[in-house]
Write a protein that holds these residues in place. Structure first.
Motif, PDB file in Angstrom:
ATOM      1  N   GLU A 146       0.821  -1.215   0.000  1.00 50.10           N
ATOM      2  CA  GLU A 146       0.000   0.000   0.000  1.00 50.10           C
ATOM      3  C   GLU A 146       0.858   1.269   0.000  1.00 50.10           C
ATOM      4  O   GLU A 146       0.550   2.234  -0.707  1.00 50.10           O
ATOM      5  CB  GLU A 146      -0.927  -0.009   1.229  1.00 50.10           C
ATOM      6  CG  GLU A 146      -1.801   1.225   1.343  1.00 50.10           C
ATOM      7  CD  GLU A 146      -2.632   1.255   2.617  1.00 50.10           C
ATOM      8  OE1 GLU A 146      -2.568   0.286   3.395  1.00 50.10           O
ATOM      9  OE2 GLU A 146      -3.326   2.267   2.831  1.00 50.10           O
ATOM     10  N   HIS A 192      -5.028   6.359   0.925  1.00 45.44           N
ATOM     11  CA  HIS A 192      -4.828   4.979   1.391  1.00 45.44           C
ATOM     12  C   HIS A 192      -5.458   3.992   0.410  1.00 45.44           C
ATOM     13  O   HIS A 192      -6.190   4.385  -0.502  1.00 45.44           O
ATOM     14  CB  HIS A 192      -5.473   4.785   2.775  1.00 45.44           C
ATOM     15  CG  HIS A 192      -4.684   5.402   3.888  1.00 45.44           C
ATOM     16  ND1 HIS A 192      -3.918   4.665   4.760  1.00 45.44           N
ATOM     17  CD2 HIS A 192      -4.549   6.701   4.266  1.00 45.44           C
ATOM     18  CE1 HIS A 192      -3.328   5.481   5.626  1.00 45.44           C
ATOM     19  NE2 HIS A 192      -3.701   6.725   5.358  1.00 45.44           N
ATOM     20  N   ASN A 193      -5.154   2.719   0.640  1.00 48.88           N
ATOM     21  CA  ASN A 193      -5.880   1.630  -0.019  1.00 48.88           C
ATOM     22  C   ASN A 193      -6.542   0.814   1.079  1.00 48.88           C
ATOM     23  O   ASN A 193      -6.041   0.744   2.197  1.00 48.88           O
ATOM     24  CB  ASN A 193      -4.943   0.719  -0.821  1.00 48.88           C
ATOM     25  CG  ASN A 193      -4.168   1.453  -1.890  1.00 48.88           C
ATOM     26  OD1 ASN A 193      -2.944   1.334  -1.959  1.00 48.88           O
ATOM     27  ND2 ASN A 193      -4.849   2.212  -2.731  1.00 48.88           N
TER      28      ASN A 193
HETATM   29 ZN   LIG Z   1      -3.703   2.580   4.850  1.00 50.79          ZN
END
Ligand SMILES: [Zn+2]
Length: 253
Positions: A83, A136-137
């Protein structure tokens, strides 16, 4: 020729010349003394003046871009993909666009370094950012879960509204639209003293999302949509007349 007269004349000329030389020497001495004094008193004044003007001249960043995780903290992952790298790629695309558009910004990180959550909020607050966007992911044990969402602090007066603006830009980007989500306990949403959003750009645990989020064209498109959202939020919520300059997130736990 009158020798006496000649002598007198020469003498006069000599003393005249000597006077000129003396005046010149005296002038040089005076200039040297004044110069020395000015240098002495002037030297510290110059850096003092420039160092004291650095801060007031600094333009506060309109937008703080917070690429999640970094360094020893990779965030979520799938195989070789972390990520921290995906969100950095997208954040750097956002940076390019903000620079092109002349929007003042601050990057929490531009490389693979670790920044604590506390420092992320502290930096944004100290630099007096007006809008905080965290990238974010998502990830989940069920790899069928997918999609893009915008998280906001429900205790922030404009949180829901600005989340809606941002998500409206992302809803048709090619990932499942998971809409907006209230997240009162996310650290960076809670401790930033400015309107703040956290974007979950797809599920790294989902095959289709993973393919999209690591694709350069998608990352670019995503950055364009996010910057479009930033522009609209700045215009309608941050810079609009009558809008409070700084929105305070509720303090404390
Ligand atoms: Zn994250």
């Amino acid at each position: 020729m009158d020798f006496n007269k000649f002598f007198e004349k020469t003498n006069k000329k000599l003393s005249h010349n000597m006077l000129i030389v003396l005046i010149i020497l005296l002038s040089i001495a005076i200039i040297a003394v004044i110069g020395g004094y000015l240098r002495k008193s002037g030297a510290p004044a110059v850096p003092q003046a420039s160092s004291s003007t650095v801060e007031p001249l600094e333009t506060p960043p309109m937008v703080v871009i917070d690429a999640g995780h970094g360094g020893w903290e990779p965030g979520a992952g799938n195989g070789q993909i972390n990520e921290k790298d995906v969100v950095l790629d997208i954040s750097l695309e956002i940076e390019k666009l903000l620079a092109q558009k002349g929007i003042e910004y601050l990057m929490i990180r531009t490389d693979d370094t670790y920044v604590s959550l506390e420092d992320r909020a502290k930096i944004a607050n100290e630099k007096k950012g007006r809008l905080f966007i965290s990238i974010h992911n998502n990830s989940f044990t069920d790899s069928a879960q997918s999609g893009i969402l915008t998280a906001y602090n429900p205790n922030s007066p404009t949180g829901r509204d600005i989340a809606q603006v941002m998500q409206s830009k992302l809803s048709d980007i090619g990932m499942r639209n998971r809409d907006i989500m209230p997240r009162p306990n996310l650290y960076v949403l809670r401790h930033t003293e400015m309107p703040a959003l956290l974007l979950e750009i797809g599920f790294i645990s989902n095959k289709k999302d993973l393919k999209l989020m690591t694709d350069g064209d998608f990352q670019q498109k995503c950055a364009q949509r996010i910057v479009s959202g930033i522009e609209e939020i700045l215009k309608d919520f941050i810079l609009a007349p009558g809008t409070a300059a700084g929105e305070e997130s509720p303090e404390g736990d």
